[in-house]
Write a protein that holds these residues in place. Structure first.
Motif, PDB file in Angstrom:
ATOM      1  N   SER B 515       0.839  -1.249   0.018  1.00 36.13           N
ATOM      2  CA  SER B 515      -0.061   0.271  -0.075  1.00 36.13           C
ATOM      3  C   SER B 515       0.887   1.231  -0.057  1.00 36.13           C
ATOM      4  N   ILE B 516       2.056   1.119   0.821  1.00 39.17           N
ATOM      5  CA  ILE B 516       2.762   2.288   0.519  1.00 39.17           C
ATOM      6  C   ILE B 516       3.513   2.454  -0.793  1.00 39.17           C
ATOM      7  N   GLY B 517       3.930   1.441  -1.290  1.00 43.58           N
ATOM      8  CA  GLY B 517       4.214   1.501  -2.815  1.00 43.58           C
ATOM      9  C   GLY B 517       3.309   2.167  -3.765  1.00 43.58           C
ATOM     10  N   THR B 518       2.024   1.643  -3.418  1.00 40.46           N
ATOM     11  CA  THR B 518       1.018   2.360  -4.353  1.00 40.46           C
ATOM     12  C   THR B 518       0.910   3.886  -4.060  1.00 40.46           C
ATOM     13  N   MET B 519       0.747   4.326  -2.745  1.00 46.85           N
ATOM     14  CA  MET B 519       0.749   5.661  -2.424  1.00 46.85           C
ATOM     15  C   MET B 519       1.992   6.549  -2.872  1.00 46.85           C
ATOM     16  N   LEU B 520       2.877   5.868  -3.043  1.00 46.43           N
ATOM     17  CA  LEU B 520       4.327   6.488  -3.640  1.00 46.43           C
ATOM     18  C   LEU B 520       4.347   6.463  -4.896  1.00 46.43           C
ATOM     19  N   THR B 521       3.490   5.653  -5.736  1.00 50.83           N
ATOM     20  CA  THR B 521       3.520   5.304  -7.209  1.00 50.83           C
ATOM     21  C   THR B 521       5.036   4.775  -7.460  1.00 50.83           C
ATOM     22  N   ALA B 522       5.680   3.929  -6.376  1.00 48.08           N
ATOM     23  CA  ALA B 522       7.011   3.425  -6.760  1.00 48.08           C
ATOM     24  C   ALA B 522       6.663   1.947  -7.266  1.00 48.08           C
ATOM     25  N   SER B 523       7.356   1.427  -8.144  1.00 43.34           N
ATOM     26  CA  SER B 523       7.169   0.170  -8.667  1.00 43.34           C
ATOM     27  C   SER B 523       7.687  -0.817  -7.849  1.00 43.34           C
ATOM     28  N   MET B 524       6.908  -1.786  -7.964  1.00 41.42           N
ATOM     29  CA  MET B 524       7.114  -3.134  -6.786  1.00 41.42           C
ATOM     30  C   MET B 524       7.380  -4.469  -7.833  1.00 41.42           C
ATOM     31  N   ASP B 525       7.920  -5.318  -7.368  1.00 38.76           N
ATOM     32  CA  ASP B 525       7.909  -6.829  -7.943  1.00 38.76           C
ATOM     33  C   ASP B 525       7.202  -7.658  -7.569  1.00 38.76           C
ATOM     34  N   THR B 526       6.742  -8.673  -8.100  1.00 38.40           N
ATOM     35  CA  THR B 526       5.753  -9.524  -7.906  1.00 38.40           C
ATOM     36  C   THR B 526       5.779  -9.924  -6.373  1.00 38.40           C
ATOM     37  N   ASN B 527       7.015  -9.940  -5.751  1.00 38.75           N
ATOM     38  CA  ASN B 527       6.912 -10.344  -4.329  1.00 38.75           C
ATOM     39  C   ASN B 527       6.838  -9.420  -3.281  1.00 38.75           C
ATOM     40  N   ASP B 528       6.343  -8.085  -3.839  1.00 39.81           N
ATOM     41  CA  ASP B 528       6.270  -6.964  -3.048  1.00 39.81           C
ATOM     42  C   ASP B 528       7.518  -6.506  -2.775  1.00 39.81           C
ATOM     43  N   PHE B 529       8.699  -6.620  -3.298  1.00 44.00           N
ATOM     44  CA  PHE B 529       9.856  -5.833  -2.794  1.00 44.00           C
ATOM     45  C   PHE B 529       9.717  -4.676  -3.794  1.00 44.00           C
ATOM     46  N   PHE B 530      10.205  -3.418  -3.296  1.00 42.05           N
ATOM     47  CA  PHE B 530      10.367  -2.286  -4.084  1.00 42.05           C
ATOM     48  C   PHE B 530      11.512  -2.638  -5.176  1.00 42.05           C
ATOM     49  N   THR B 531      11.061  -1.971  -6.297  1.00 38.73           N
ATOM     50  CA  THR B 531      12.091  -2.111  -7.460  1.00 38.73           C
ATOM     51  C   THR B 531      12.921  -1.184  -7.641  1.00 38.73           C
ATOM     52  N   GLU B 532      14.142  -0.943  -7.730  1.00 40.98           N
ATOM     53  CA  GLU B 532      15.122  -0.093  -7.790  1.00 40.98           C
ATOM     54  C   GLU B 532      15.196   0.689  -9.219  1.00 40.98           C
ATOM     55  N   ALA B 533      15.736   1.837  -9.278  1.00 41.92           N
ATOM     56  CA  ALA B 533      15.641   2.671 -10.562  1.00 41.92           C
ATOM     57  C   ALA B 533      16.528   1.819 -11.604  1.00 41.92           C
ATOM     58  N   HIS B 534      17.742   1.292 -11.214  1.00 42.19           N
ATOM     59  CA  HIS B 534      18.489   0.518 -12.002  1.00 42.19           C
ATOM     60  C   HIS B 534      19.175  -0.596 -10.991  1.00 42.19           C
ATOM     61  N   PRO B 535      19.101  -1.829 -11.456  1.00 37.73           N
ATOM     62  CA  PRO B 535      19.617  -2.896 -10.457  1.00 37.73           C
ATOM     63  C   PRO B 535      20.952  -2.863 -10.468  1.00 37.73           C
ATOM     64  N   LYS B 536      21.813  -2.135 -11.218  1.00 38.74           N
ATOM     65  CA  LYS B 536      23.211  -2.086 -10.822  1.00 38.74           C
ATOM     66  C   LYS B 536      23.890  -0.644 -10.721  1.00 38.74           C
ATOM     67  N   LEU B 537      23.300   0.191 -11.368  1.00 35.25           N
ATOM     68  CA  LEU B 537      23.896   1.491 -11.195  1.00 35.25           C
ATOM     69  C   LEU B 537      22.924   2.384 -10.141  1.00 35.25           C
ATOM     70  N   ARG B 538      21.731   2.105  -9.967  1.00 34.22           N
ATOM     71  CA  ARG B 538      20.886   3.081  -9.071  1.00 34.22           C
ATOM     72  C   ARG B 538      19.852   2.410  -8.170  1.00 34.22           C
ATOM     73  N   PRO B 539      20.847   1.580  -7.254  1.00 35.27           N
ATOM     74  CA  PRO B 539      20.351   0.374  -6.596  1.00 35.27           C
ATOM     75  C   PRO B 539      19.534   0.947  -5.153  1.00 35.27           C
ATOM     76  N   VAL B 540      19.788   2.605  -4.869  1.00 33.19           N
ATOM     77  CA  VAL B 540      18.886   3.036  -3.484  1.00 33.19           C
ATOM     78  C   VAL B 540      17.714   3.877  -4.104  1.00 33.19           C
ATOM     79  N   GLU B 541      17.444   3.990  -5.261  1.00 31.18           N
ATOM     80  CA  GLU B 541      16.399   4.802  -5.556  1.00 31.18           C
ATOM     81  C   GLU B 541      15.540   4.298  -6.324  1.00 31.18           C
ATOM     82  N   SER B 542      14.133   4.636  -6.090  1.00 26.60           N
ATOM     83  CA  SER B 542      13.077   3.954  -6.777  1.00 26.60           C
ATOM     84  C   SER B 542      13.072   4.754  -8.293  1.00 26.60           C
TER      85      SER B 542
END
Ligand code: FES
Lengths: 145, 672
Positions: B515-542
């Motif tokens: 629900s927080i992800g939806t509120m923030l319009t941050a994308s999430m994976d199928t396991n409900d982990f937040f997705t990072e902006a880039h898996p290698k180069l921007r790992p701490v940003e949504s």
């Protein structure tokens, strides 16, 4: 187009800015060869490519159209290339139905580090399209000057 | 009228060797709109740039095309140069005749021909360019951290250290998160509270940090630099400002039979409680579900004994609104529910426990004061049966599972191998007469000093590691547990009679993450982990600008990794908050309201939630006014991918800098 009695296809390549365009640059930096038939058009993401652009290219006499994007999961905009994949699957099967052979259309994932893959892909694609000869199906003669 | 200038670069011989630059300059002069063309040795040099700038002024150019290296190299250079000469920087286009032409082709004829075509395409495009100005938005210099576990604490401390205000919102009555429940940490075996509680105190004492405990984020609106969050402060029926945390009320509360969630229900707490001794804030909370006063209006003992007069049975939930420049998701994890895993008899026997329960059983502040006893003997700890003689650990319960059983996960939970080695080692150290078996699929111990640690458990402490899975745990009448498993190495069936079975349960993102992800319009994976902006180069940003990720909410992590990520996240937040205003990318989508029919197709494909709808009044041809739902794009949020432009069935959406007509013009020029 006939050059010295030999058929040279006209290839339009749409490359996303973040991976494939950089991959194409890398192919150049490494001085790899592929035919001059390939003309690259830069788009921000592969998902920016409207099916209309592909149709337009064929209408204007392109012999093959290829889209290059980041690998699935690596799109700079996270999900753009998934849209590309779906849209182009549909478009290409429709084009196939209309008589534009499958070999004339292609989607390929090329990362910024894959200069060699870019060159290889373009070489293969050009060769495949050259074998098919000119695109007569969709070319709109009214567009010819 | 267009007045385009074309500048062809030799790049020494880099271009000139395979492209006849003079011929290119010559050929493009014939194009409509082109009023000037020239070639030069090095266009990017000081002198080359001056040439461009002088020509812009002298020829009153409306557009510039530079035929040179890749736009990834020098687009910015020429844009800046043009701006200095008074031309809008977005009226510059680059034809890439080096990386994508001269370096590729060997032969001068085809190279030159292609260069001319590329130049024509750029000319065709630049004729359709429009001057763009990047928007500027101010930045609110305050950060919101959602979740007060070790990830949230570390991020908040680091942001505060850099001089910015931070609010931590934690849904529990105290900050600290899961780490407070852990006894010792691997691979150093130091005590978790001893390293965590000082950080919690630091948070409380830091003037820049404000802790909203027992609170939840209700809604978030806005965009990077300008978020507005509504925070619900749940009624705890105790005035936080007055309560001194003396614990008198807890002592006197007659309602003793409330399962203690801090000890995972292994013992009980009162209806008014402080989760644990070092809680921050150290304030009592009334559990309205059990409080006699709240339930039937009789009791009121706590209010009588409270010297500070902090008890307030009429307290209401309170909503506060605050503005933030950046938001950090640090929502953490929970062990999965394992009632569905019948074969381990978790619901049947109290002596089958999860690893987190074992942590509490081994903790000096836990229900057994740190003596390892079988939970069935918690009330009779002196019984000689109380101490378990044989303990079986089962690894990967619910992790790395390919069966689609409810609750099981495909991923590796990452921390279980190490904490099981830790448990096994600690038990063998303290109770050398105990037999410890570990059933595992693989032992995964990458990490500094991790494998050494695991080997110590096997070699020095004699823990029996068995490669194989446990098939069934059956409770016996005498209270012991029959464990059936297989040893894949000797290919034998094994039977172990155990006193205690410990399940290394998978971990999953906290329930609130989605629900927080939806509120923030941050994308999430199928396991409900937040997705990072880039898996290698921007790992701490949504991918959503202004939203950052800290800790396990992004993927399973141990404590050192969480802290590393938390600090990295803080650095990114600070990088945003130091800016007074944000310069946007003007190449964003925009919608033509007259064409838009409000179908929502664009909104569905937008990965950033940049598109919103509103009802607008339109004047009809017959002079009546109609109200229609139309899309609009927030330019501060849009990143300019163009997905919406293709999804739009009516052609209302277009992208600045890469518009439909611009790309079409390029296609036409290339195919001419
Ligand atoms: S950015 Fe490369 S495919 Fe989206």
């Amino acid at each position: 187009m006939q050059v010295n009695g030999e058929f040279r296809p006209l290839i339009v390549a749409f490359c996303c800015n973040w991976c494939s365009y950089a991959g194409a640059d890398l192919a150049g930096t490494n001085r790899l060869n592929y035919p001059a038939d390939v003309k690259i058009i830069r788009v921000p993401c592969s998902c920016r490519v409207n099916p209309m652009f592909v149709l337009r290219a064929f209408q204007r006499g392109a012999d093959g159209v290829i889209l290059c994007g980041c690998h699935p999961g690596d799109c700079h905009y996270t999900s753009g290339n998934y849209f590309t994949r779906r849209r182009m699957t549909l478009l290409f099967s429709m084009l196939d139905f209309m008589g534009i052979e499958r070999e004339r259309t292609r989607v390929e994932w090329v990362s910024a580090a894959e200069g060699a893959k870019f060159a290889k892909t373009m070489n293969e694609f050009c060769e495949a399209v050259a074998k098919l000869g000119e695109n007569k199906r969709l070319e709109d003669l009214r567009c010819k000057k | 009228m267009h007045r385009i200038g074309v500048f062809v670069c030799h790049c020494g011989t880099n271009i000139a060797a395979t492209v006849d630059v003079k011929a290119v300059a010559e050929a493009v002069r014939e194009e409509t709109g082109v009023v000037f063309s020239a070639d030069y040795q090095y266009m990017c040099s000081e002198a080359g740039q001056t040439l461009v700038q002088d020509t812009i002024r002298e020829q009153r150019l409306t557009g510039v095309v530079v035929c040179s290296c890749s736009p990834r190299m020098h687009e910015a250079t020429f844009r800046k140069a043009a701006a200095k000469a008074g031309l809008n920087s977005y009226m510059v286009e680059i034809a890439n005749i080096r990386e994508q032409c001269s370096w590729i082709h060997k032969d001068m004829v085809s190279g030159t021909e292609k260069a001319i075509i590329l130049a024509r395409a750029a000319i065709a495009k630049v004729m359709l360019n429009t001057p763009l100005t990047p928007g500027k938005t101010p930045v609110t210099k305050r950060a919101l951290v959602i979740g007060g576990g070790i990830a949230g604490i570390q991020t908040a401390l680091d942001i505060a250290e850099a001089g910015f205000d931070v609010d931590i919102v934690e849904k529990q009555p105290t900050i600290g998160g899961k780490m407070t429940q852990i006894d010792k940490t691997f691979p150093t075996l130091d005590c978790a509270s001893c390293i965590l509680t000082p950080k919690m105190v630091d948070c409380a004492q830091n003037e820049k940090i404000h802790i909203y405990s027992y609170s939840e984020v209700e809604s978030v609106t806005g965009f990077v630099g300008n978020f507005t969050a509504k925070i619900k402060r749940k009624a705890r029926f105790v005035d936080e400002k007055k309560c001194t945390g003396c614990g008198e009320c807890v002592e006197k509360c007659p309602m003793k039979k409330v399962p203690n969630e801090f000890n995972l229900g292994l013992d009980n707490r009162k209806a008014i409680y402080i989760p644990f001794a070092q809680a921050v804030p150290k304030v009592a909370t009334i559990d309205a579900n059990y409080c006699l006063m709240k339930k039937n209006g009789k009791c009121g003992l706590c209010s009588k004994v409270c010297g500070a007069g902090a008890i307030n049975y009429d307290q209401q939930d309170e909503i506060i609104e605050e503005k933030y420049g950046a938001i950090v998701a640090a929502t953490g994890y929970n062990p999965i529910k394992i009632d569905k895993f019948d074969e381990f008899a978790y619901s049947q026997s109290p002596d089958v426990i999860t690893s987190l329960e074992l942590e509490r059983l081994m903790n000096a502040a836990g229900p057994s004061n740190g003596t390892l006893v079988r939970p069935s003997y918690l009330s009779k700890q002196d019984d000689h049966e109380a101490h378990p003689k044989t303990i079986v650990f089962v690894q990967c319960v619910g992790s790395r599972s390919t069966e689609c059983r409810k609750g099981s996960k495909e991923y590796c939970s990452k921390i279980c191998c190490m904490y099981t080695a830790k448990h096994a080692m600690l038990i063998r150290e303290k109770y050398p007469d105990t037999d410890v078996y570990v059933f595992y699929i693989d032992v995964r111990t990458p990490g500094k000093l991790f494998d050494e640690f695991y080997r110590r458990a096997v070699e020095q402490y004699g823990v029996h590691y068995i490669k194989g899975m446990v098939g069934k745990v059956s409770p016996r009448a005498d209270g012991k547990l029959d464990v059936q498993g297989s040893d894949l190495i000797s290919n034998e069936q094994l039977h172990v009679t155990a006193d205690l079975v410990v399940l290394a349960t998978a971990i999953e993102p906290d329930k609130t993450a989605r629900s927080i992800g939806t509120m923030l319009t941050a994308s999430m994976d199928t396991n409900d982990f937040f997705t990072e902006a880039h898996p290698k180069l921007r790992p701490v940003e949504s991918p959503t600008a202004g939203v950052f990720l800290s800790g396990v909410c992004q993927g399973p992590k141990d404590i050192p990794e969480t802290v590393t990520q938390a600090s990295a996240c803080a650095a990114k937040v600070v990088g945003l908050l130091v800016k007074d205003e944000l310069t946007g990318n003007p190449c964003v989508a925009h919608s033509d309201e007259l064409m838009c029919n409000g179908c929502s197709a664009c909104e569905k494909v937008c990965p950033y939630g940049a598109i919103t709808y509103s009802d607008k009044e339109f004047r009809q041809p017959d002079r009546t006014v109609a109200i229609r739902r139309v899309a609009s794009v927030n330019p501060a949020v849009c990143q300019g991918c163009g997905a919406c432009t293709v999804a739009c069935p009516s052609g209302a959406m277009d992208l600045n800098g890469f518009s439909n007509s611009q790309i079409m013009a390029e296609v036409d020029a290339v195919c001419r």
